[in-house]
Design an enzyme around this catalytic site. Structure first.
Site, mmCIF file in Angstrom:
data_model
loop_
_atom_site.group_PDB
_atom_site.id
_atom_site.type_symbol
_atom_site.label_atom_id
_atom_site.label_comp_id
_atom_site.label_asym_id
_atom_site.label_seq_id
_atom_site.Cartn_x
_atom_site.Cartn_y
_atom_site.Cartn_z
ATOM 1 N N LYS A 146 1.917 1.586 10.486
ATOM 2 C CA LYS A 146 2.699 0.564 10.360
ATOM 3 C C LYS A 146 4.279 0.505 11.026
ATOM 4 C CE LYS A 146 2.786 -2.278 6.027
ATOM 5 N NZ LYS A 146 3.183 -2.289 4.703
HETATM 6 O O1 G3P Z 1 3.347 -5.388 1.864
HETATM 7 C C1 G3P Z 1 4.840 -5.580 1.517
HETATM 8 C C2 G3P Z 1 5.214 -5.740 0.293
HETATM 9 O O2 G3P Z 1 5.040 -4.323 -0.400
HETATM 10 C C3 G3P Z 1 6.442 -6.117 -0.316
HETATM 11 O O3 G3P Z 1 6.249 -6.777 -1.349
HETATM 12 O O4 G3P Z 1 7.234 -7.988 -3.316
HETATM 13 O O5 G3P Z 1 8.479 -6.044 -2.140
HETATM 14 O O6 G3P Z 1 8.450 -8.390 -1.150
HETATM 15 P P1 G3P Z 1 7.719 -7.247 -2.053
#
Ligand code: G3P
Length: 221
Positions: free
Chosen positions: A83
């Site tokens: 990534k």
């Molecule tokens: O895959 C990306 C994810 O982990 C981010 O999620 O909910 O922190 O925006 P969030």
């Protein structure tokens, strides 16, 4: 649509994987730090459990550092995908890595233009962050729709991973938009199969069946 688990929790991954529901896993520095364990050990354990791609994120911010780290990470297991953050340095790194056959997932994508550039340099996957776009009053789903159209228009093979998924509707909407993959937090995955009317309906079936059996038994006595 493929489903990835967006978690670095090995136990969570084991349970969902046993149900045959996941096609891959995505992790990031926040998710790995949350587990409080050795990074390499965690990623290797996940790669053993899951047959599909497992994204592990570089922590370097310059292209040279990212490339060096990406080569190392891709040696951890055959199914590691590296990534890389959506920055100018990240694009430079993906351009080199894609030519070496190292699979990449360009993360923190918030616009169609960013997605286009990632595809141009040969990213295997791009990860638009839906929930975080919704948080600032824009539409995450619209971004997925734009990326779908853009990749189809020009025949890019880069797959779209809908990330930052916050609720079941997000999953349904990205599936309808023709997204390739949704990466879903481990805790949200059970919500995809749960429904209060399923529980209510089952309770009624069980009650009715128990009464019927009781009646049959009494008739037989
Ligand atoms: O895959 C990306 C994810 O982990 C981010 O999620 O909910 O922190 O925006 P969030």
């Amino acid at each position: 649509m493929k489903i990835f688990a967006d978690t670095a929790n090995v136990e969570e991954i084991k349970k969902i994987n046993e149900m045959g529901l996941i096609d891959g896993v995505t992790t990031n520095p926040t998710l790995v730090a949350r587990e409080g364990k050795d990074w390499e050990t965690v990623e290797k354990q996940i790669c053993e459990i899951v047959d599909g791609p497992v994204s592990a994120e570089v922590t370097a911010s310059d292209s040279e550092g990212m490339i060096k780290q990406a080569r190392e990470l891709s040696g951890w297991a055959d199914n590691i995908v590296v990534k890389i953050p959506m920055t100018a340095e990240g694009l430079k790194a993906v351009n080199v890595l894609s030519k070496e056959g190292i699979k990449t997932n360009v993360t923190l994508v918030f616009s169609a233009a960013q997605g286009l550039l990632a595809a141009k340099v040969g990213a295997t996957y791009v990860s638009p962050f839906l929930g975080r776009l919704d948080d600032i009053g824009t539409s995450g789903i619209e971004l997925v729709e734009k990326l779908r159209q853009l990749f189809d228009n020009y025949g890019y093979e880069t797959e779209i991973i809908a990330a930052s998924i916050r609720h079941v509707q997000h999953v349904e909407q990205v599936a309808l938009a023709g997204c390739d993959i949704a990466t879903i937090p481990g805790k949200l995955i059970p919500k995809l199969w749960e429904h209060p009317l399923t529980d209510k309906g089952l309770a009624t079936f069980e009650k009715d069946w128990a009464e019927f059996e009781q009646l049959q038994k009494q008739k037989g006595e």
